[in-house]
Scaffold this active site. Structure first.
Site, PDB file in Angstrom:
ATOM      1  N   PRO A 218      31.769  58.618  99.099  1.00 46.25           N
ATOM      2  CA  PRO A 218      30.671  58.393  98.154  1.00 46.25           C
ATOM      3  C   PRO A 218      29.335  58.267  98.872  1.00 46.25           C
ATOM      4  O   PRO A 218      29.305  58.021 100.083  1.00 46.25           O
ATOM      5  CB  PRO A 218      31.034  57.065  97.480  1.00 46.25           C
ATOM      6  CG  PRO A 218      32.413  56.746  97.884  1.00 46.25           C
ATOM      7  CD  PRO A 218      32.737  57.515  99.108  1.00 46.25           C
ATOM      8  N   GLY A 220      26.015  56.847 100.459  1.00 45.50           N
ATOM      9  CA  GLY A 220      25.625  55.554 101.016  1.00 45.50           C
ATOM     10  C   GLY A 220      26.700  54.836 101.791  1.00 45.50           C
ATOM     11  O   GLY A 220      26.552  53.674 102.138  1.00 45.50           O
ATOM     12  N   THR A 221      27.799  55.539 102.119  1.00 43.99           N
ATOM     13  CA  THR A 221      28.861  54.866 102.851  1.00 43.99           C
ATOM     14  C   THR A 221      28.721  55.018 104.355  1.00 43.99           C
ATOM     15  O   THR A 221      29.545  54.522 105.103  1.00 43.99           O
ATOM     16  CB  THR A 221      30.244  55.391 102.426  1.00 43.99           C
ATOM     17  OG1 THR A 221      30.187  56.807 102.387  1.00 43.99           O
ATOM     18  CG2 THR A 221      30.623  54.845 101.067  1.00 43.99           C
ATOM     19  N   HIS A 440      26.200  35.001  72.931  1.00 40.26           N
ATOM     20  CA  HIS A 440      26.845  36.245  73.371  1.00 40.26           C
ATOM     21  C   HIS A 440      27.414  36.074  74.788  1.00 40.26           C
ATOM     22  O   HIS A 440      28.595  36.350  75.024  1.00 40.26           O
ATOM     23  CB  HIS A 440      25.812  37.377  73.327  1.00 40.26           C
ATOM     24  CG  HIS A 440      26.302  38.704  73.803  1.00 40.26           C
ATOM     25  ND1 HIS A 440      26.470  39.774  72.958  1.00 40.26           N
ATOM     26  CD2 HIS A 440      26.651  39.154  75.037  1.00 40.26           C
ATOM     27  CE1 HIS A 440      26.902  40.813  73.662  1.00 40.26           C
ATOM     28  NE2 HIS A 440      27.019  40.464  74.930  1.00 40.26           N
ATOM     29  N   GLU A 441      26.587  35.570  75.686  1.00 35.11           N
ATOM     30  CA  GLU A 441      27.038  35.444  77.080  1.00 35.11           C
ATOM     31  C   GLU A 441      28.140  34.399  77.217  1.00 35.11           C
ATOM     32  O   GLU A 441      29.123  34.611  77.940  1.00 35.11           O
ATOM     33  CB  GLU A 441      25.866  35.113  78.005  1.00 35.11           C
ATOM     34  CG  GLU A 441      24.822  36.222  78.146  1.00 35.11           C
ATOM     35  CD  GLU A 441      25.412  37.569  78.528  1.00 35.11           C
ATOM     36  OE1 GLU A 441      26.469  37.614  79.194  1.00 35.11           O
ATOM     37  OE2 GLU A 441      24.824  38.597  78.147  1.00 35.11           O
ATOM     38  N   HIS A 444      31.456  35.855  76.309  1.00 39.92           N
ATOM     39  CA  HIS A 444      32.100  36.564  77.424  1.00 39.92           C
ATOM     40  C   HIS A 444      32.773  35.573  78.369  1.00 39.92           C
ATOM     41  O   HIS A 444      33.939  35.725  78.738  1.00 39.92           O
ATOM     42  CB  HIS A 444      31.061  37.332  78.253  1.00 39.92           C
ATOM     43  CG  HIS A 444      30.549  38.586  77.628  1.00 39.92           C
ATOM     44  ND1 HIS A 444      31.372  39.573  77.145  1.00 39.92           N
ATOM     45  CD2 HIS A 444      29.277  39.039  77.448  1.00 39.92           C
ATOM     46  CE1 HIS A 444      30.623  40.572  76.679  1.00 39.92           C
ATOM     47  NE2 HIS A 444      29.357  40.264  76.847  1.00 39.92           N
ATOM     48  N   ASP A 517      28.460  46.669  76.559  1.00 38.76           N
ATOM     49  CA  ASP A 517      29.836  46.165  76.502  1.00 38.76           C
ATOM     50  C   ASP A 517      30.739  47.195  75.824  1.00 38.76           C
ATOM     51  O   ASP A 517      31.864  47.434  76.261  1.00 38.76           O
ATOM     52  CB  ASP A 517      29.892  44.873  75.683  1.00 38.76           C
ATOM     53  CG  ASP A 517      29.041  43.772  76.299  1.00 38.76           C
ATOM     54  OD1 ASP A 517      28.798  43.833  77.510  1.00 38.76           O
ATOM     55  OD2 ASP A 517      28.639  42.866  75.545  1.00 38.76           O
TER      56      ASP A 517
HETATM   57  P1  ADP Z   1      25.606  58.714 103.455  1.00 39.45           P
HETATM   58  O1  ADP Z   1      25.177  59.743 104.418  1.00 39.45           O
HETATM   59  O2  ADP Z   1      27.087  58.462 103.458  1.00 39.45           O
HETATM   60  O3  ADP Z   1      25.116  58.915 102.062  1.00 39.45           O
HETATM   61  P2  ADP Z   1      24.029  57.039 105.125  1.00 39.45           P
HETATM   62  O4  ADP Z   1      24.708  57.267 106.395  1.00 39.45           O
HETATM   63  O5  ADP Z   1      22.760  57.774 104.908  1.00 39.45           O
HETATM   64  O6  ADP Z   1      24.988  57.312 103.901  1.00 39.45           O
HETATM   65  O7  ADP Z   1      23.798  55.484 104.956  1.00 39.45           O
HETATM   66  C1  ADP Z   1      22.596  54.945 104.499  1.00 39.45           C
HETATM   67  C2  ADP Z   1      22.320  53.612 105.154  1.00 39.45           C
HETATM   68  O8  ADP Z   1      23.257  52.625 104.732  1.00 39.45           O
HETATM   69  C3  ADP Z   1      22.445  53.657 106.657  1.00 39.45           C
HETATM   70  O9  ADP Z   1      21.260  54.037 107.245  1.00 39.45           O
HETATM   71  C4  ADP Z   1      22.808  52.225 106.997  1.00 39.45           C
HETATM   72  O10 ADP Z   1      21.650  51.427 107.083  1.00 39.45           O
HETATM   73  C5  ADP Z   1      23.585  51.760 105.795  1.00 39.45           C
HETATM   74  N1  ADP Z   1      25.033  51.840 106.031  1.00 39.45           N
HETATM   75  C6  ADP Z   1      25.903  52.587 105.334  1.00 39.45           C
HETATM   76  N2  ADP Z   1      27.159  52.396 105.799  1.00 39.45           N
HETATM   77  C7  ADP Z   1      27.073  51.528 106.806  1.00 39.45           C
HETATM   78  C8  ADP Z   1      28.043  50.943 107.692  1.00 39.45           C
HETATM   79  N3  ADP Z   1      29.333  51.230 107.605  1.00 39.45           N
HETATM   80  N4  ADP Z   1      27.586  50.086 108.626  1.00 39.45           N
HETATM   81  C9  ADP Z   1      26.283  49.783 108.714  1.00 39.45           C
HETATM   82  N5  ADP Z   1      25.341  50.303 107.924  1.00 39.45           N
HETATM   83  C10 ADP Z   1      25.709  51.163 106.962  1.00 39.45           C
HETATM   84 ZN    ZN Z   2      27.670  41.435  76.611  1.00 38.63          ZN
END
Ligand code: ADP
Ligand code: ZN
Ligand code: MG
Length: 617
Positions: A218, A220-221, A440-441, A444, A517
């Site tokens: 995914p 940002g990983t 409501h809250e 939940h 919800d």
């Molecule tokens: P992707 O290429 O998978 O979309 P990135 O490598 O660009 O994600 O990650 C974006 C930022 O998130 C990185 O620059 C870092 O700061 C942070 N980050 C993501 N995964 C890690 C990790 N496993 N350890 C440390 N920092 C991470």
């Molecule tokens: Zn709700």
């Protein structure tokens, strides 16, 4: 660099040159100097018999004085340089003077009538515009050549050259220590780094390393981060290019870039080539019937496939690529001998999240007593990028609060900022609406707490957020859960419906506040039936498949219309039975609902512990 601004600059200079030439230089270069005088000055010269000869055309009278050194001296020293040998002429407007001929013959001057002396218009245009433009074009081409040679340090003219950046160790500054968690991915990549350092070790046993490895996961990983860390770890040249950089303005350039990139890589072997976001060029090719706009991309992809087959794996060029849509990649890319090794880079588990928080916390001033584990627990499903962002938000908050250290409260607040946006302190909510939101809250929260198999309540709040949430109830699992039982799934739906149920019980009507919800409840109910095999009616049959496990939960349905209608009925039945259950639970606990809601209206935020105390008393 030849920027757009630069071009305009040259055009302005060019026009200025044309202007100056027309007004100042040409008249002196290509003709005698002519001075305009008044008619009476002409008449007095005539009277004094100073005039040598006169030419009259329809418009002007042009005359030359008798050889008189003094009067023939140039008036303008500077321009005189150009016309030293020319004779000073005078001209004046022609007047309808009946005695002119008489006066002329009296003075003894030679005189004649001539055709107006005009340059042919074409010649005049050529002289005043053509020549300067020709000069400009000449200079332009000269400059271009210089730039292409790199003489002026620019690269505007080097179309089609690969602009892959070469990273060497010092430049990315990233190592595996910067990547927290992701141990499997690091292990796989370490092997590749090791191979590039000691190819003999592998050759001795006859092992061949895959030519390419694909990082999938995914957004940002940390895929890009991992690749940069590889560059930092391996002491070999590292070419990095993003898939979108291949898609060029000109057809055929993408393919040329691929060719150039691999040529460079072959020269520099052993080395690593990294193609980020490879899905932009590696999408499945059309099956033939539709064609047109995608030719460019296909050519680029074909070139990439050709290059990957063409080079010798033993030479030590390793190709890494990253994508978050592996499902959309052309199968040919995944064939053995190409990107046949997949390195999954998944969302971090709670231990991984803790480690990532710690890595990023090193960059900020953080209090000793901060509990990262608690934050990691509260951020199930967050990616590394989001966690990095949480640390930064917390640091910003600490500054806003005038502190020099990041504290636990900063981290907790920034988790909520990432989940639900910033607090909207200025938003005015009427007492009546505040009451509805509170009930409501609490609905939940109560239902979640009074059911077995549901995550403990962590926080209830009715402070509105910029995401549009007017209030929310946070539940945090004690331990990370990887499986969901049928009861847990159903209880989740019950908890989602409980907000609306509380409104209905208390105010005998309900509001639009439950829309999110409702969406969530429906999603789970549908998934239980079409994907998890959790309905008695259908059993273990998959009617829906996730189109991309890494990007949201978009699904594609495959069943007959009849079944689709039945599925809809099942979903409706499931959600309404969940609603009934929620209503039952609340009806039996009206007193608690009332007391906790009142407390929430007063305090606006209740922590999990406070909530449990209120529930037990
Ligand atoms: P992707 O290429 O998978 O979309 P990135 O490598 O660009 O994600 O990650 C974006 C930022 O998130 C990185 O620059 C870092 O700061 C942070 N980050 C993501 N995964 C890690 C990790 N496993 N350890 C440390 N920092 C991470
Ligand atoms: Zn709700
Ligand atoms: Mg990336």
């Amino acid at each position: 660099m030849f920027t757009k601004k630069g071009k305009i600059f040259y055009i302005v200079i060019g026009l200025a040159v044309i202007f100056l030439m027309n007004y100042f230089v040409f008249p002196f270069m290509f003709g005698d100097s002519v001075k305009e005088v008044s008619y009476d000055a002409f008449l007095s010269e005539l009277k004094n018999k100073n005039i040598d000869s006169v030419e009259i055309d329809g418009e002007y009278i042009t005359y030359k004085l008798k050889n008189n050194e003094e009067s023939n001296k140039k008036s303008n020293l500077f321009f005189g340089i150009f016309s030293d040998d020319n004779i000073q002429l005078y001209k004046t407007g022609y007047m309808d003077d009946p005695n002119l001929i008489e006066k002329l013959s009296d003075s003894g001057a030679k005189f004649a009538k001539v055709q107006p002396e005009e340059m042919s218009p074409i010649l005049s245009i050529i002289l005043s515009y053509g020549i300067p433009i020709a000069i400009m074009i000449f200079f332009w081409r000269f400059l271009s050549k210089q730039i292409a040679k790199g003489g002026l340090g620019g690269n505007a003219m080097t179309f089609g050259k690969s602009n892959a950046k070469i990273y060497v160790k010092a430049q990315t500054g990233k190592t595996f220590a910067d990547v927290a968690g992701q141990d499997e991915a690091k292990e796989a990549l370490t092997e590749i780094v090791d191979f590039l350092h000691n190819p003999k070790k592998y050759a001795a046993i006859g092992a061949i390393l895959p030519k390419g490895a694909l990082l999938v996961g995914p957004p940002g990983t940390g895929k890009t981060l991992l690749a940069q860390a590889v560059a930092g770890e391996a002491n070999v040249p590292f070419f990095s290019i993003s898939g979108s950089e291949f898609v060029e303005m000109f057809v055929g350039m993408g393919a040329a870039k691929v060719r150039d990139l691999f040529k460079q890589a072959n020269e520099k072997a052993p080395c690593i080539v990294f193609i980020d976001e490879i899905d932009t060029i590696g999408k499945k090719r059309d099956s033939g019937h539709v064609s047109g706009g995608n030719d460019e991309r296909e050519q680029t992809l074909n070139q990439l496939l050709t290059e990957m087959d063409g080079f010798d794996g033993k030479k030590g060029v390793v190709i890494l690529a990253a994508t978050n849509r592996p499902d959309s990649l052309d199968k040919a890319l995944l064939r053995p001998g190409r990107f046949d090794r997949r390195i999954p880079v998944e969302l971090p588990d709670s231990k991984g999240r803790e480690a990532i928080l710690q890595v990023h916390a090193k960059k900020v001033n953080i209090a000793d007593e901060v509990n990262f584990k608690a934050i990691a627990n509260a951020t199930s499903g967050a990616s590394g990028a989001e966690l990095a962002n949480i640390i930064n938000e917390a640091a910003l908050r600490a500054v806003r609060m005038g502190r020099i250290e990041v504290e636990q409260s900063d981290l907790e607040e920034s988790v909520e900022v990432i989940l639900a946006g910033y607090q909207r302190k200025g938003m005015v909510i009427s007492e009546k609406e505040k009451e509805i939101i509170a009930y409501h809250e609490v609905g939940h929260a109560l239902v979640a707490a009074l059911q077995k198999n549901s995550a403990p309540v962590h926080k209830i709040t009715i402070i509105p957020r910029t995401s549009g949430a007017l209030g929310y109830t946070m539940q945090v699992e004690e331990d990370e859960k990887f499986l969901m039982s049928r009861e847990e799934a159903f209880n989740k739906i019950v908890t989602f419906t409980a907000g609306r149920a509380a409104e209905k019980l208390m105010f005998s009507t309900f509001t639009s506040g439950a829309s999110n919800d409702i969406e969530q409840a429906t999603k789970i109910a549908r998934a239980m039936i079409t994907r998890y095999g959790m309905s008695d009616e259908f059993g273990m049959v998959a009617f829906e498949t996730l189109s991309n496990p890494y990007l949201g939960d978009d699904t594609s349905l495959s069943c007959s219309n009849e079944t689709a209608a039945k599925i809809d009925n099942e979903v409706i039945k499931l959600v309404s039975s969940a609603y009934e259950k929620a209503e039952d639970i609340l009806r039996n606990n009206m007193q608690k609902l009332n007391s906790i809601a009142r407390y929430l209206i007063e305090k606006e935020t209740i922590t999990g512990d406070e909530f449990m105390d209120l529930l037990e008393c």
